[in-house]
Design an enzyme around this catalytic site. Structure first.
Site, PDB file in Angstrom:
ATOM      1  N   ARG A  24     -84.395  30.238  73.015  1.00  0.00           N
ATOM      2  CA  ARG A  24     -84.426  30.873  71.686  1.00  0.00           C
ATOM      3  C   ARG A  24     -84.124  32.357  71.738  1.00  0.00           C
ATOM      4  O   ARG A  24     -84.639  33.126  70.928  1.00  0.00           O
ATOM      5  CB  ARG A  24     -85.786  30.653  71.002  1.00  0.00           C
ATOM      6  CG  ARG A  24     -86.074  29.214  70.618  1.00  0.00           C
ATOM      7  CD  ARG A  24     -85.547  28.898  69.231  1.00  0.00           C
ATOM      8  NE  ARG A  24     -85.619  27.468  68.969  1.00  0.00           N
ATOM      9  CZ  ARG A  24     -86.555  26.876  68.253  1.00  0.00           C
ATOM     10  NH1 ARG A  24     -87.494  27.592  67.692  1.00  0.00           N
ATOM     11  NH2 ARG A  24     -86.537  25.569  68.073  1.00  0.00           N
ATOM     12  N   ARG A  28     -85.553  34.880  65.536  1.00  0.00           N
ATOM     13  CA  ARG A  28     -86.122  35.758  64.511  1.00  0.00           C
ATOM     14  C   ARG A  28     -86.814  37.007  65.035  1.00  0.00           C
ATOM     15  O   ARG A  28     -87.090  37.921  64.267  1.00  0.00           O
ATOM     16  CB  ARG A  28     -87.105  34.951  63.644  1.00  0.00           C
ATOM     17  CG  ARG A  28     -86.392  34.010  62.688  1.00  0.00           C
ATOM     18  CD  ARG A  28     -87.321  32.954  62.149  1.00  0.00           C
ATOM     19  NE  ARG A  28     -87.706  32.051  63.220  1.00  0.00           N
ATOM     20  CZ  ARG A  28     -88.491  30.978  63.065  1.00  0.00           C
ATOM     21  NH1 ARG A  28     -88.996  30.711  61.876  1.00  0.00           N
ATOM     22  NH2 ARG A  28     -88.776  30.202  64.083  1.00  0.00           N
ATOM     23  N   ARG A  37     -78.707  35.940  59.691  1.00  0.00           N
ATOM     24  CA  ARG A  37     -79.248  34.754  59.044  1.00  0.00           C
ATOM     25  C   ARG A  37     -79.314  34.968  57.527  1.00  0.00           C
ATOM     26  O   ARG A  37     -78.998  34.065  56.754  1.00  0.00           O
ATOM     27  CB  ARG A  37     -80.633  34.446  59.593  1.00  0.00           C
ATOM     28  CG  ARG A  37     -81.209  33.116  59.134  1.00  0.00           C
ATOM     29  CD  ARG A  37     -82.588  32.962  59.751  1.00  0.00           C
ATOM     30  NE  ARG A  37     -83.263  31.744  59.374  1.00  0.00           N
ATOM     31  CZ  ARG A  37     -83.781  31.496  58.193  1.00  0.00           C
ATOM     32  NH1 ARG A  37     -83.641  32.378  57.218  1.00  0.00           N
ATOM     33  NH2 ARG A  37     -84.413  30.371  57.957  1.00  0.00           N
ATOM     34  N   ASP A  74     -78.804  23.414  66.655  1.00  0.00           N
ATOM     35  CA  ASP A  74     -80.150  22.830  66.669  1.00  0.00           C
ATOM     36  C   ASP A  74     -80.063  21.385  67.125  1.00  0.00           C
ATOM     37  O   ASP A  74     -79.056  20.715  66.892  1.00  0.00           O
ATOM     38  CB  ASP A  74     -80.790  22.895  65.281  1.00  0.00           C
ATOM     39  CG  ASP A  74     -82.302  22.675  65.371  1.00  0.00           C
ATOM     40  OD1 ASP A  74     -83.025  23.662  65.605  1.00  0.00           O
ATOM     41  OD2 ASP A  74     -82.744  21.516  65.249  1.00  0.00           O
ATOM     42  N   TYR A 151     -88.251  12.918  65.594  1.00  0.00           N
ATOM     43  CA  TYR A 151     -87.954  13.562  64.301  1.00  0.00           C
ATOM     44  C   TYR A 151     -87.320  12.574  63.326  1.00  0.00           C
ATOM     45  O   TYR A 151     -87.598  12.599  62.129  1.00  0.00           O
ATOM     46  CB  TYR A 151     -87.038  14.782  64.503  1.00  0.00           C
ATOM     47  CG  TYR A 151     -87.767  15.943  65.146  1.00  0.00           C
ATOM     48  CD1 TYR A 151     -88.510  16.839  64.375  1.00  0.00           C
ATOM     49  CD2 TYR A 151     -87.748  16.143  66.523  1.00  0.00           C
ATOM     50  CE1 TYR A 151     -89.193  17.903  64.956  1.00  0.00           C
ATOM     51  CE2 TYR A 151     -88.426  17.200  67.115  1.00  0.00           C
ATOM     52  CZ  TYR A 151     -89.151  18.067  66.331  1.00  0.00           C
ATOM     53  OH  TYR A 151     -89.838  19.106  66.907  1.00  0.00           O
TER      54      TYR A 151
HETATM   55  O1  CP3 Z   1     -82.396  28.450  72.422  1.00  0.00           O
HETATM   56  C1  CP3 Z   1     -81.589  28.876  71.573  1.00  0.00           C
HETATM   57  O2  CP3 Z   1     -81.632  30.053  71.141  1.00  0.00           O
HETATM   58  C2  CP3 Z   1     -80.467  27.981  71.103  1.00  0.00           C
HETATM   59  C3  CP3 Z   1     -80.608  27.444  69.782  1.00  0.00           C
HETATM   60  C4  CP3 Z   1     -81.708  26.440  69.534  1.00  0.00           C
HETATM   61  C5  CP3 Z   1     -82.439  26.370  68.317  1.00  0.00           C
HETATM   62  N1  CP3 Z   1     -83.220  25.256  68.359  1.00  0.00           N
HETATM   63  C6  CP3 Z   1     -82.334  27.325  67.207  1.00  0.00           C
HETATM   64  C7  CP3 Z   1     -83.388  27.344  66.179  1.00  0.00           C
HETATM   65  C8  CP3 Z   1     -82.134  25.388  70.341  1.00  0.00           C
HETATM   66  C9  CP3 Z   1     -81.748  25.038  71.769  1.00  0.00           C
HETATM   67  C10 CP3 Z   1     -83.078  24.646  69.573  1.00  0.00           C
HETATM   68  C11 CP3 Z   1     -83.726  23.433  70.070  1.00  0.00           C
HETATM   69  C12 CP3 Z   1     -84.697  22.745  69.240  1.00  0.00           C
HETATM   70  N2  CP3 Z   1     -84.729  22.618  67.880  1.00  0.00           N
HETATM   71  C13 CP3 Z   1     -85.776  21.996  69.764  1.00  0.00           C
HETATM   72  C14 CP3 Z   1     -86.054  21.771  71.239  1.00  0.00           C
HETATM   73  C15 CP3 Z   1     -86.628  22.948  71.917  1.00  0.00           C
HETATM   74  C16 CP3 Z   1     -88.014  23.282  71.503  1.00  0.00           C
HETATM   75  O3  CP3 Z   1     -88.180  24.362  70.894  1.00  0.00           O
HETATM   76  O4  CP3 Z   1     -88.932  22.503  71.798  1.00  0.00           O
HETATM   77  C17 CP3 Z   1     -86.493  21.460  68.680  1.00  0.00           C
HETATM   78  C18 CP3 Z   1     -87.735  20.617  68.771  1.00  0.00           C
HETATM   79  C19 CP3 Z   1     -85.805  21.854  67.490  1.00  0.00           C
HETATM   80  C20 CP3 Z   1     -86.137  21.490  66.091  1.00  0.00           C
HETATM   81  C21 CP3 Z   1     -86.477  22.680  65.303  1.00  0.00           C
HETATM   82  N3  CP3 Z   1     -85.580  23.637  64.901  1.00  0.00           N
HETATM   83  C22 CP3 Z   1     -87.747  23.048  64.847  1.00  0.00           C
HETATM   84  C23 CP3 Z   1     -89.029  22.284  65.103  1.00  0.00           C
HETATM   85  C24 CP3 Z   1     -87.586  24.253  64.156  1.00  0.00           C
HETATM   86  C25 CP3 Z   1     -88.638  24.979  63.360  1.00  0.00           C
HETATM   87  C26 CP3 Z   1     -89.546  25.750  64.249  1.00  0.00           C
HETATM   88  C27 CP3 Z   1     -89.276  27.200  64.111  1.00  0.00           C
HETATM   89  O5  CP3 Z   1     -89.247  27.898  65.145  1.00  0.00           O
HETATM   90  O6  CP3 Z   1     -89.148  27.658  62.961  1.00  0.00           O
HETATM   91  C28 CP3 Z   1     -86.231  24.623  64.242  1.00  0.00           C
HETATM   92  C29 CP3 Z   1     -85.607  25.841  63.682  1.00  0.00           C
HETATM   93  C30 CP3 Z   1     -84.838  26.708  64.607  1.00  0.00           C
HETATM   94  N4  CP3 Z   1     -83.960  26.272  65.560  1.00  0.00           N
HETATM   95  C31 CP3 Z   1     -84.837  28.130  64.595  1.00  0.00           C
HETATM   96  C32 CP3 Z   1     -83.917  28.538  65.584  1.00  0.00           C
HETATM   97  C33 CP3 Z   1     -83.521  29.954  65.930  1.00  0.00           C
HETATM   98  C34 CP3 Z   1     -85.603  29.009  63.639  1.00  0.00           C
HETATM   99  C35 CP3 Z   1     -84.876  28.912  62.326  1.00  0.00           C
HETATM  100  C36 CP3 Z   1     -84.837  30.150  61.496  1.00  0.00           C
HETATM  101  O7  CP3 Z   1     -84.047  31.072  61.780  1.00  0.00           O
HETATM  102  O8  CP3 Z   1     -85.581  30.156  60.510  1.00  0.00           O
END
Ligand code: CP3
Length: 343
Positions: A24, A28, A37, A74, A151
């Site tokens: 990540r 944010r 964003r 994602d 999911y």
């Molecule tokens: O690592 C990176 O920076 C690459 C991009 C990436 C994202 N999600 C961007 C993201 C990667 C590799 C993921 C993987 C992901 N997404 C996983 C597996 C890894 C882990 O964290 O366990 C899972 C379970 C998801 C599903 C997902 N996406 C969830 C549960 C959420 C909400 C949680 C949160 O942090 O808000 C997301 C949103 C998400 N994916 C964000 C980002 C940067 C935040 C979104 C935003 O900008 O509001």
């Protein structure tokens, strides 16, 4: 042969300073991410607008000079490409139309159709492979089938993955069919990322830790092994990182059993334990606790040194044990990097 440090570590080389990137890392906690964003409007638009997705991928590379960039996307884009509706509830997380019956699994779009939805992701990869500094490795990724299935079945994230466990235990055939459909689509998705320029791929199995005994073998290990075998048949030499998060004892032998070149470690295992039981099979990635990116200070420095020290005798890619959180201080990331690179 390449000189990129991440690729060298993935081939088993022990480097004097471990290469470093962060889960990540585009996120944010960075003001420049929040600005882009806002420009995109919402998270999914950001994922599907190649210029903006490439921009946020590059931001942490410019700011910190990480050794790898991870494609900004994602894990839920792939199930969305199979048909179910996906949206993000502000402040809560992902929501997805549920897939729980045999008819719904059979009604998923054919694997070949995923590229219609996912084409912008491949465009992002193409932009990145053109624009990244020559020393930076580009990592593509997907969710592992079990985590994606949790999911799809629950329609949202859950602490215990109860809905997915219930389907697995009450209608094994439907559950297996769903896992097989995701497995097949994941091979096509990652293969397209590699064709577009991804140099490494990573499989995120965030909920692997809730699979026990034979279930861990059947639904975390086996699908990962199938995906890796299919990818390596098509792209000989492609390095793969597997992240069976919270696998515990399941980390032992996971790389050998799946064909992964590297296993990513979470914070439920100590680096000393992992050096002895996991790194003996090859490269490992991890595993500083992401909380240090919030709290910083001398504790961060000591914990960072401990991770580097524990893994210094084998191939290692420095990373966090899970994604950096939005409340992290960007200055703490710099302190971590300086500590890894400077001692
Ligand atoms: O690592 C990176 O920076 C690459 C991009 C990436 C994202 N999600 C961007 C993201 C990667 C590799 C993921 C993987 C992901 N997404 C996983 C597996 C890894 C882990 O964290 O366990 C899972 C379970 C998801 C599903 C997902 N996406 C969830 C549960 C959420 C909400 C949680 C949160 O942090 O808000 C997301 C949103 C998400 N994916 C964000 C980002 C940067 C935040 C979104 C935003 O900008 O509001």
């Amino acid at each position: 042969m390449t000189d990129k440090t991440i690729l060298r570590a993935l081939r088993g080389e022990v480097l004097p300073t471990p290469p470093i990137w962060m889960m990540r890392q585009a996120g944010r906690y960075l003001p420049e991410y929040r600005a882009t964003r806002a420009q995109a409007g919402d998270f999914l638009s950001l994922c599907y607008t190649p210029d903006l997705a490439a921009e946020v991928t590059l931001q942490p590379i410019r700011r910190y000079g990480f050794d790898a960039a991870i494609l900004f996307a994602d894990i839920l884009l792939l199930p969305q490409a199979l048909g179910p509706r996906l949206w993000f509830e502000a402040g809560e997380g992902p929501r997805m139309e549920t897939t729980t019956t045999r008819a719904q699994v059979e009604a998923l779009r054919p694997t070949g159709a995923i590229h219609d939805t996912l084409a912008p992701v491949y465009d992002t990869v193409r932009i990145l492979s053109r624009e990244l500094p020559r020393e930076t490795t580009l990592i593509g990724f997907a969710g592992a089938p079990w985590t994606v299935a949790t999911y799809m079945i629950a329609g949202r994230g859950s602490r215990d993955q109860a809905a997915a466990h219930a389907l697995k235990d009450t209608d094994r055939a439907t559950f297996q069919l769903l896992i097989d459909r995701i497995t097949e689509a994941t091979v096509e998705y990652l293969s397209a990322q590699v064709q577009a320029g991804a140099e490494v791929v990573k499989l995120f199995d965030s909920w692997a830790g809730s699979l026990k005994g034979a279930d861990f073998h059947d639904f975390a290990l086996a699908p990962t092994a199938r995906i890796i075998a299919a990818l390596k048949a098509r792209h000989p030499g492609l390095p793969v990182i597997a992240f069976p998060r919270e696998a515990g004892q399941g980390y032992i032998g996971f790389a050998r059993a799946t064909g992964a070149d590297c296993v990513a470690l979470d914070n439920s295992v100590t680096p000393e334990w992992a050096a002895e039981h996991v790194q003996c099979d090859g490269c490992v990635q991890g595993n500083l606790a992401p909380e240090h990116m919030v709290t910083g200070g001398e504790a961060l420095v000591q914990a960072t040194r401990r991770v580097v020290q524990a893994f210094r005798n084998g191939p290692h890619i420095f990373n966090l044990g899970h994604g950096i959180t939005p409340d992290a201080d960007p200055a703490n990331v710099q302190l971590m990097i300086d500590t890894v690179r400077g001692g």
